[in-house]
Design a protein around this motif. Structure first.
Motif, mmCIF file in Angstrom:
data_model
loop_
_atom_site.group_PDB
_atom_site.id
_atom_site.type_symbol
_atom_site.label_atom_id
_atom_site.label_comp_id
_atom_site.label_asym_id
_atom_site.label_seq_id
_atom_site.Cartn_x
_atom_site.Cartn_y
_atom_site.Cartn_z
ATOM 1 N N UNK A 43 0.649 1.883 -7.347
ATOM 2 C CA UNK A 43 0.952 2.504 -6.068
ATOM 3 C C UNK A 43 -0.060 2.058 -5.038
ATOM 4 N N UNK A 44 0.451 1.588 -3.889
ATOM 5 C CA UNK A 44 -0.407 1.154 -2.791
ATOM 6 C C UNK A 44 0.003 1.916 -1.543
ATOM 7 N N UNK A 69 -4.131 2.569 -8.483
ATOM 8 C CA UNK A 69 -3.995 3.301 -7.229
ATOM 9 C C UNK A 69 -4.878 2.631 -6.186
ATOM 10 N N UNK A 70 -4.266 2.186 -5.081
ATOM 11 C CA UNK A 70 -5.015 1.607 -3.969
ATOM 12 C C UNK A 70 -4.684 2.378 -2.701
ATOM 13 N N UNK A 90 -3.406 8.537 -16.774
ATOM 14 C CA UNK A 90 -3.463 7.193 -17.349
ATOM 15 C C UNK A 90 -4.082 6.171 -16.399
ATOM 16 N N UNK A 91 -4.632 6.643 -15.281
ATOM 17 C CA UNK A 91 -5.155 5.731 -14.270
ATOM 18 C C UNK A 91 -6.290 4.867 -14.824
ATOM 19 N N UNK A 92 -6.175 3.565 -14.576
ATOM 20 C CA UNK A 92 -7.189 2.621 -15.035
ATOM 21 C C UNK A 92 -7.944 1.959 -13.883
ATOM 22 N N UNK A 93 -7.299 1.894 -12.718
ATOM 23 C CA UNK A 93 -7.930 1.232 -11.576
ATOM 24 C C UNK A 93 -7.691 2.047 -10.313
ATOM 25 N N UNK A 94 -8.764 2.365 -9.595
ATOM 26 C CA UNK A 94 -8.657 3.101 -8.338
ATOM 27 C C UNK A 94 -9.518 2.405 -7.290
ATOM 28 N N UNK A 95 -8.898 2.084 -6.156
ATOM 29 C CA UNK A 95 -9.593 1.417 -5.067
ATOM 30 C C UNK A 95 -9.383 2.207 -3.783
#
Length: 321
Positions: A43-44, A69-70, A90-95
């Motif tokens: 999701x961006x 998530x960005x 389950x989030x692995x990447x958040x920016x």
């Protein structure tokens, strides 16, 4: 094509999304699925008006399986992070990219506690985040044991326990950025290098208390290191030499402690590139003046006090004079 919130939820709940579906949109918010059958998607969001639909999607369970998530130019606070933590397990990447943030240790701790699969956490802002201290970093380290990349904001309140915790709990860490963390010391850099031997990128500009001892610890403990930012630290040319001698591959060192001639000589003998902060000023009469600076803070005085300033250039790599 754009859909309303209810339509988006229906699309997300549809069986087709579990296959090779290409995603749906809400305004400028895109929900795109990964190319597998495990309903992983990304999701961006980059529109400040979409915060409400975004949080509703999370609240209604549409974030199930979210891996990335960005957020761009959206206001994010501790409540937002708590919602993400509760709905995106389950989030692995958040920016969080150039956002108006009002985040503190409380929100970071909630995010870490709820998203223990996190491998990549990045906060990219150019101002100091007053609510960030070492307690927030410790919370992230203790909960996110798979962490590989941690880029956090400028803070003068991050102390030694932050790096101790990363060294103890995050052995897979490869990239760390903490600008302005001016309270950390050599002792914890040694612990970090020992506990995180896979480190490839370390950026700690303006950490004024770290010295050649830190350079030596990183040189000996992190053989995969290829990018090191030491602007504004107390590492000297001797420390840079130690790093160069231990370099196993091309190592870029950003520093302000070496003469131009010494940096060029070092590059000829070892697999390193030495970058220095160089300011080129073109005056009204056409003369070029070069400055090497420990930080960009003096630029404000330079720009405000020079009536003859015609051109200003900042170089991240050395400039031949």
């Amino acid at each position: 094509m754009q859909f309303g919130l209810q339509q988006v939820q229906e699309r997300l709940d549809a069986p087709a999304l579990r296959g090779n579906h290409r995603g749906v949109e809400v305004g400028d918010t895109r929900v795109a699925q990964a190319r597998d059958l495990r309903a992983q998607f990304r999701l961006v969001a980059d529109d400040g008006q979409l915060r409400a639909p975004l949080t509703q999607l999370i609240a209604k369970g549409c974030s199930y399986g979210l891996r990335e998530l960005e957020l761009h130019e959206l206001h994010v606070d501790d409540v937002s992070l708590t919602m993400v933590a509760g709905g995106c397990r389950q989030l692995q990447k958040a920016t969080f990219d150039y956002l108006p943030l009002s985040v503190s240790d409380v929100g970071l701790a909630a995010l870490a506690q709820g998203c223990k699969q996190m491998e990549h956490l990045e906060i990219r802002i150019h101002y100091r985040l007053e609510g960030l201290t070492h307690e927030g970093v410790v919370a992230i380290a203790r909960s996110c044991r798979r962490l590989k990349k941690l880029w956090l904001a400028n803070s003068s309140k991050v102390e030694d326990p932050a790096l101790v915790a990363l060294g103890q709990h995050c052995p897979l860490l490869r990239s760390l950025r903490g600008p302005g963390w001016d309270r950390i010391t050599d002792a914890v850099l040694t612990a970090l290098a020992h506990g995180c031997p896979q480190l490839e990128v370390v950026e700690l500009p303006r950490a004024a208390l770290i010295t050649d001892a830190s350079a030596s610890a990183l040189a000996q403990g992190c053989p995969n290191l290829y990018n090191l930012n030491l602007y504004g630290t107390s590492v000297t040319a001797a420390g840079v030499l130690t790093l160069a001698k231990h370099a196993k591959q091309k190592l870029t060192i950003s520093t302000d402690c070496m003469l131009e001639s010494a940096a060029r000589a070092l590059e000829k003998e070892y697999p390193v590139e030495v970058n220095q902060l160089t300011i080129k000023v073109i005056t009204q009469d056409g003369n070029a003046i070069y400055y090497k600076m420990r930080s960009t803070v003096p630029l404000f005085a330079l720009m405000n006090g020079s009536g003859t300033l015609q051109e200003l250039r900042i170089f991240s790599s050395p400039v031949a004079t």
